[in-house]
Write a protein that holds these residues in place. Sequence first.
Motif, mmCIF file in Angstrom:
data_model
loop_
_atom_site.group_PDB
_atom_site.id
_atom_site.type_symbol
_atom_site.label_atom_id
_atom_site.label_comp_id
_atom_site.label_asym_id
_atom_site.label_seq_id
_atom_site.Cartn_x
_atom_site.Cartn_y
_atom_site.Cartn_z
ATOM 1 N N GLU A 68 14.376 -6.453 8.756
ATOM 2 C CA GLU A 68 13.567 -7.270 7.851
ATOM 3 C C GLU A 68 12.085 -6.955 8.024
ATOM 4 O OE1 GLU A 68 13.008 -12.024 6.695
ATOM 5 O OE2 GLU A 68 14.220 -11.418 8.441
ATOM 6 N N ALA A 69 11.690 -6.749 9.256
ATOM 7 C CA ALA A 69 10.284 -6.392 9.479
ATOM 8 C C ALA A 69 9.938 -5.056 8.819
ATOM 9 C CB ALA A 69 10.008 -6.336 10.995
ATOM 10 N N ARG A 70 10.910 -4.138 8.936
ATOM 11 C CA ARG A 70 10.645 -2.814 8.324
ATOM 12 C C ARG A 70 10.588 -2.933 6.800
ATOM 13 N NH1 ARG A 70 14.428 -0.471 10.694
ATOM 14 N NH2 ARG A 70 15.975 -0.428 9.015
ATOM 15 N N PHE A 71 11.471 -3.773 6.277
ATOM 16 C CA PHE A 71 11.455 -3.968 4.825
ATOM 17 C C PHE A 71 10.156 -4.622 4.360
ATOM 18 C CE2 PHE A 71 16.371 -4.227 4.749
ATOM 19 C CZ PHE A 71 16.424 -2.835 4.829
ATOM 20 N N LEU A 72 9.657 -5.565 5.092
ATOM 21 C CA LEU A 72 8.413 -6.234 4.720
ATOM 22 C C LEU A 72 7.225 -5.277 4.764
ATOM 23 C CD1 LEU A 72 8.886 -9.672 6.581
ATOM 24 C CD2 LEU A 72 9.011 -9.232 4.125
ATOM 25 N N ALA A 73 7.297 -4.427 5.803
ATOM 26 C CA ALA A 73 6.199 -3.440 5.905
ATOM 27 C C ALA A 73 6.214 -2.497 4.698
ATOM 28 C CB ALA A 73 6.341 -2.645 7.207
ATOM 29 N N ALA A 74 7.457 -2.099 4.323
ATOM 30 C CA ALA A 74 7.561 -1.200 3.159
ATOM 31 C C ALA A 74 7.093 -1.900 1.887
ATOM 32 C CB ALA A 74 9.013 -0.722 3.001
ATOM 33 N N ARG A 75 7.423 -3.186 1.773
ATOM 34 C CA ARG A 75 7.000 -3.915 0.569
ATOM 35 C C ARG A 75 5.479 -4.021 0.511
ATOM 36 N NH1 ARG A 75 8.079 -10.184 0.407
ATOM 37 N NH2 ARG A 75 6.358 -9.943 1.888
ATOM 38 N N ASN A 76 4.894 -4.303 1.682
ATOM 39 C CA ASN A 76 3.427 -4.386 1.693
ATOM 40 C C ASN A 76 2.789 -3.042 1.307
ATOM 41 O OD1 ASN A 76 3.585 -7.069 2.465
ATOM 42 N ND2 ASN A 76 3.607 -6.542 4.662
ATOM 43 N N GLN A 77 3.434 -1.965 1.807
ATOM 44 C CA GLN A 77 2.898 -0.642 1.457
ATOM 45 C C GLN A 77 3.000 -0.380 -0.044
ATOM 46 O OE1 GLN A 77 4.835 2.496 3.604
ATOM 47 N NE2 GLN A 77 3.404 4.075 2.861
ATOM 48 N N GLN A 78 4.160 -0.820 -0.627
ATOM 49 C CA GLN A 78 4.311 -0.643 -2.074
ATOM 50 C C GLN A 78 3.284 -1.443 -2.853
ATOM 51 O OE1 GLN A 78 6.304 1.392 -3.688
ATOM 52 N NE2 GLN A 78 7.152 2.232 -1.782
ATOM 53 N N LYS A 79 2.984 -2.632 -2.348
ATOM 54 C CA LYS A 79 1.961 -3.436 -3.020
ATOM 55 C C LYS A 79 0.605 -2.750 -2.979
ATOM 56 C CE LYS A 79 4.023 -8.026 -2.380
ATOM 57 N NZ LYS A 79 3.869 -9.361 -1.735
ATOM 58 N N GLU A 80 0.295 -2.144 -1.810
ATOM 59 C CA GLU A 80 -0.986 -1.444 -1.702
ATOM 60 C C GLU A 80 -1.042 -0.262 -2.664
ATOM 61 O OE1 GLU A 80 -1.363 -0.375 2.337
ATOM 62 O OE2 GLU A 80 -1.786 -2.416 3.044
ATOM 63 N N LEU A 81 0.086 0.468 -2.737
ATOM 64 C CA LEU A 81 0.114 1.613 -3.649
ATOM 65 C C LEU A 81 -0.025 1.167 -5.099
ATOM 66 C CD1 LEU A 81 2.962 3.775 -2.040
ATOM 67 C CD2 LEU A 81 0.492 4.182 -1.974
ATOM 68 N N LEU A 82 0.652 0.020 -5.424
ATOM 69 C CA LEU A 82 0.553 -0.488 -6.790
ATOM 70 C C LEU A 82 -0.877 -0.903 -7.125
ATOM 71 C CD1 LEU A 82 1.922 -1.312 -9.419
ATOM 72 C CD2 LEU A 82 2.437 -3.546 -8.355
ATOM 73 N N ALA A 83 -1.511 -1.575 -6.160
ATOM 74 C CA ALA A 83 -2.899 -1.989 -6.400
ATOM 75 C C ALA A 83 -3.803 -0.773 -6.573
ATOM 76 C CB ALA A 83 -3.387 -2.868 -5.233
ATOM 77 N N LYS A 84 -3.546 0.236 -5.733
ATOM 78 C CA LYS A 84 -4.364 1.466 -5.851
ATOM 79 C C LYS A 84 -4.170 2.138 -7.200
ATOM 80 C CE LYS A 84 -5.304 5.777 -3.434
ATOM 81 N NZ LYS A 84 -4.921 6.638 -2.284
ATOM 82 N N ALA A 85 -2.890 2.188 -7.665
ATOM 83 C CA ALA A 85 -2.616 2.827 -8.967
ATOM 84 C C ALA A 85 -3.264 2.058 -10.098
ATOM 85 C CB ALA A 85 -1.104 2.918 -9.172
ATOM 86 N N LYS A 86 -3.208 0.730 -10.002
ATOM 87 C CA LYS A 86 -3.849 -0.070 -11.045
ATOM 88 C C LYS A 86 -5.349 0.167 -11.075
ATOM 89 C CE LYS A 86 -0.442 -3.794 -11.285
ATOM 90 N NZ LYS A 86 -0.174 -5.246 -11.059
#
Length: 481
Positions: A68-86
Amino acid sequence: MRTAKFYALLKGKQVLLGVKGLIFLLGVISWWTPLNAWGTQAPKTLDQLLEQVRQDSLQDRKLNAKREARFLAARNQQKELLAKAKAELQAAEQREEKLRQAFEQNEKALASRETQLKEHSASLGELFGVARQATNDLLQIINHSLVSAQFPGRAEDLSAMVAHKALPTIAELRQLWLSLQEQMTESGKVVTFSAPVITAGGAVETREVSRIGTFTAVSEGKYLRYLAEPVSGLVELNRQPPSRFLEAAAEFEKAESGEVVPMAVDPSRGAILSLLVRNPSLLERIQQGGWIGYLILGLGAIALLIALQRFIFLLIIGRRIDRQRQQKTPSENNPLGRILGAYTGGREDVETLSLKLDEAILKEIPSIERGLPTLAILAAIAPLLGLLGTVTGMIETFQSITLFGTGDPKLMSGGISQALVTTELGLAVAIPVLLIHSSLSSKSNRLVQVLDEESAAIVARLAEEKQGLLEENRERDGSAV
């Protein structure tokens, strides 16, 4: 109520499992796993089994927590990438808007500059159009000018200027001006230069060529013309003009500098000379008349021979008659002498002598008028044969029109030439033959008239002599009574 989610690794991929799926998976594992696979020591009692289950459950929770911790870290990374793309998308949209505004401004500025260019280049465009038209005209003149034989390759720069679609440069305009000046200057010169000449037999020889402006060129007493295509150069005419023009050309080439000699100049730059050399000769015109033309000429030759023979005969007879009129002794070499021979010195009466003289004159008339009816017949037949040739030529012309139409006049020229040439030959033969016949008839009539006069004089003299003797006899008889 929260639902626990579990992931199972199946063939290298993570599969999401529910609670029921997890229980089913544990059942399968427990069924598939032998009892000795549970730890080093298999539980022997229910307590041991319970403890072992607890330990396994604890380990599973730890493992799930890590996941679960690894999944949360991946989700946070995806959010950062999404924010960067936006953020990048927003920056790109802002840049697009700036570029679009710049493009619109440049379009407006370009349209404004083009309008200004058209306004400022209106007079220059007309000037360049005139320059291009002048270049085309000059190029045509140079390509067919005799000056190009002396200075080959003059048209290359002008050809490039004509083929160039852009506006001419200052250098090209200067070249146009120089070419015009050169053509104008060379047009007024009489020069001699060496150049290759294509002879009538097709051989190429380097000769001395004399050029009179842009009008006429001669070499070795023969006229030349400048051929622009397919091979540019001087070509000797296959048919040269009449001999008087060739003699003038030869004298022109021999003349020294400053000497004035007569020379034929073609102001049409070869057009009149081409027409002159294309004129058919007398023999070619006769050939155009066909067999009817030859027949007319044959009749004309016969008429000429007859006329010549009769002219000589009447001339000789006339001179002999004139001499006989001055002599008292009759001669047998002329008609008058033979007529006078019929007079026997007054032994016959007047009527008998008159009859004898008439008989003698009638004998001489055929020889004097011999051939004249033939000339009259030939003078009448010649124009009729010309008319026959006209009809034959027109029939041939209409046959050509029927077969080939009226598109090519050369196909009809053969029949028209025959029609006109035969008419011309018929009249050319008939008119002089008719004049000759009239002249010879007058001459023969004059000779016959002389014979009549002389015979009448003999009869009159005999009558006078008879009348004088009769009166003397009457006077002698009266004196005797």
